[in-house]
Structure formats: C-alpha cells, structure tokens
Design an enzyme around this catalytic site. Structure first.
Site, short mmCIF file in Angstrom:
data_model
loop_
_atom_site.label_atom_id
_atom_site.label_comp_id
_atom_site.label_asym_id
_atom_site.label_seq_id
_atom_site.Cartn_x
_atom_site.Cartn_y
_atom_site.Cartn_z
N ASN A 9 11.09 5.98 1.35
CA ASN A 9 9.72 5.48 1.53
C ASN A 9 9.82 4.04 2.01
O ASN A 9 10.13 3.15 1.23
CB ASN A 9 8.98 5.56 0.18
CG ASN A 9 7.61 4.91 0.24
OD1 ASN A 9 7.09 4.62 1.32
ND2 ASN A 9 7.02 4.68 -0.92
N HIS A 95 1.34 8.19 -4.41
CA HIS A 95 2.29 7.13 -4.76
C HIS A 95 1.61 6.11 -5.67
O HIS A 95 0.41 5.84 -5.53
CB HIS A 95 2.80 6.43 -3.48
CG HIS A 95 3.96 5.52 -3.76
ND1 HIS A 95 3.77 4.23 -4.20
CD2 HIS A 95 5.30 5.73 -3.70
CE1 HIS A 95 4.97 3.68 -4.40
NE2 HIS A 95 5.90 4.57 -4.09
C1 PEP Z 1 9.05 4.04 -4.19
O1 PEP Z 1 8.40 3.24 -3.55
O2 PEP Z 1 8.72 5.24 -4.19
C2 PEP Z 1 10.21 3.54 -4.93
C3 PEP Z 1 10.80 4.35 -5.76
O3 PEP Z 1 10.57 2.24 -4.69
P1 PEP Z 1 11.95 1.53 -5.18
O4 PEP Z 1 13.08 2.49 -4.89
O5 PEP Z 1 12.04 0.28 -4.40
O6 PEP Z 1 11.81 1.31 -6.66
#
Ligand code: PEP
Length: 253
Positions: A9, A95
């Site tokens: 993502n 999300h």
């Molecule tokens: C996300 O945005 O779905 C996520 C898990 O971010 P990070 O890996 O930076 O914690």
C-alpha cells in the site's frame, strides 16, 4: 493450503519517476516463478502508468479506495468500474486511514465491497482495533463489528481477502507480536465460520498489516492463520518489499 498474498500500500507516496524506479527494482528482484500472489497499490493517478510497469510480470495492481456508486456527481471520487478500466484487479477497502483520518463510516465502507466485486475487482478488506480499544479488551468486539459491516453471505468470497491491521501498529514501528496476530486472525476465521460458511472461512486469506518489515515477516507469516501481509512503509523500498515477499514464499514451503 492458502497461497500467501503480499500487497504493498503506497498510500499518498511516490511520484511517477520514483514509482518507475521502484517497479524496475521489483521486476529485477522478483523470484521467477513466483509461488505467491503479489500486488502493489499506488495512488489513483498512477494506476495507468503502473499497469504498464507490471505487464509481463506476475505483479498485480490495486487501488487504495473507491466510491460505491457506479457514476454521478461525486466530485473527487472514483468508481469500481473506472478502477477496473485502468487494468487494476484489486482494491483496498476500509483501510484505517479511511476510517479514522478521513472519517468514513462502517456503513459507507460496507457498501463498497459489493460495488467492487460487481465490477470484477478483488477486495482487500481491512479491519483492526485502535490502541484504546485493545486496552479496554474490545479487540474482538471491534473486529467483529467491522466484519459485520462489510460482509454478507451472498458475496463472492473467492475474491475477498481480509487484512487484520491493528491501528496502533500501522506506520508506528510497533508490530503485533506473532501471538497477538495469530490470536486475532484465528478469531476472524472462527467468526467467519460461525456467521457465514465454514468452508469459505477456511479458504479465505487473512493478511497481517502493521509495520511489517523483512526482519519480523518470517515470525508473523509462520503463524498458521496469517496468509501474507499488507505492507505500507516497507513497500516503498524494493529491498524491504522483496525481503517480505521472500518471507511469504518461505512460509508457504
Ligand atoms: C498499511 O498502511 O496498511 C500499513 C500496514 O502500513 P505500515 O506497514 O507502514 O505499518
């Protein structure tokens, strides 16, 4: 045996030149053949050019959000069919940044899943609790309510992935322990089996998301109910993302 699925993502990061550089490094480092599913989810404006970058590779492209109506006066929004038209095959829905930063309700998020599936997209549906909810012992209640908002028995479950992403672990560098992740994932699977269909609950992939890095990915993905990862920050660096992909491949063997 569920095939692991790792998705990146990118959030609102990277310009076109940076994306192209990242994709070139991913193409170069990606194992061939690739025994797991991998997707990258760029911002809307980059869906078309990134589609060109993945042509001829097993990498799939996904969007980070959609609006549930097919068309109309919804300035700034994008429909499921418009996403599909770019060649993208996945979409992230629910999300935590959509829920807690942008302020989307569970009801709105719930309407997005059938809209995405109807347009032929595959859905990554994110659920997860905030730190105060975990500390109040409400993790399961919060996750169960989010599942309830998003899922119904009549959906095509073969095109659904759940991402368990504890909000307190996203972008914070604080990862859930493998025990915490396994406990939440097992709960999600049990809930789906009890409420909907035991066969689909067994088949559905549940990704873990929240500060996944190459050095914690093996421990997380060796948990029996963790079927891959939704990766934010570490998906912006080819070496880190490839390291997580390698861990997912090890978890499958
Ligand atoms: C996300 O945005 O779905 C996520 C898990 O971010 P990070 O890996 O930076 O914690």
């Amino acid at each position: 045996m569920r095939k692991p699925f790792v998705a990146g993502n990118w959030k609102m990061n990277l310009n076109l030149a940076e994306c192209r550089e990242l994709m070139a490094a991913l193409r170069k480092g990606l194992p061939d053949p690739l025994p797991i599913d991998v997707a990258v989810c760029p911002p809307f404006a980059l869906l078309f050019p990134i589609q060109g970058e993945v042509d001829g590779t097993p990498i799939k492209v996904g969007a980070q959000n959609l609006y549930p109506e097919p068309k109309g006066a919804f300035t700034g929004e994008i429909s499921a069919t418009q996403i599909r038209d770019t060649g993208a095959t996945y979409v992230i829905i629910g999300h935590s940044e959509r829920r807690h930063v942008i302020g989307e309700t569970g009801e709105l998020i719930g309407r997005k899943i059938p809209a995405a599936l109807k347009a032929g997209l595959e859905v990554i549906y994110c659920v997860g609790e905030k730190i105060e909810e975990r500390e109040a012992g409400r993790t399961e209640a919060v996750v169960a309510e989010q599942l309830n908002h998003g899922l119904t028995e009549d959906l095509d479950w073969s095109r659904l992935t759940i991402a368990y992403e504890p909000v307190w672990a996203i972008g914070t560098g604080k990862t859930a322990t493998p025990e915490q992740a396994q406990e939440a994932h097992a709960f999600i699977r049990q809930e789906l089996a009890a409420r909907y269909n035991a066969e689909w609950a067994d088949r559905i992939r549940i990704q873990y998301g929240g500060s996944v890095k190459p050095d914690n990915a093996d421990a997380l993905m060796s948990c029996p109910d963790v079927d891959g990862a939704l990766v934010g920050g570490a998906s912006l660096k080819a070496g880190d993302f490839l390291g997580i992909i390698q861990a997912a491949i090890r978890s499958a063997s």
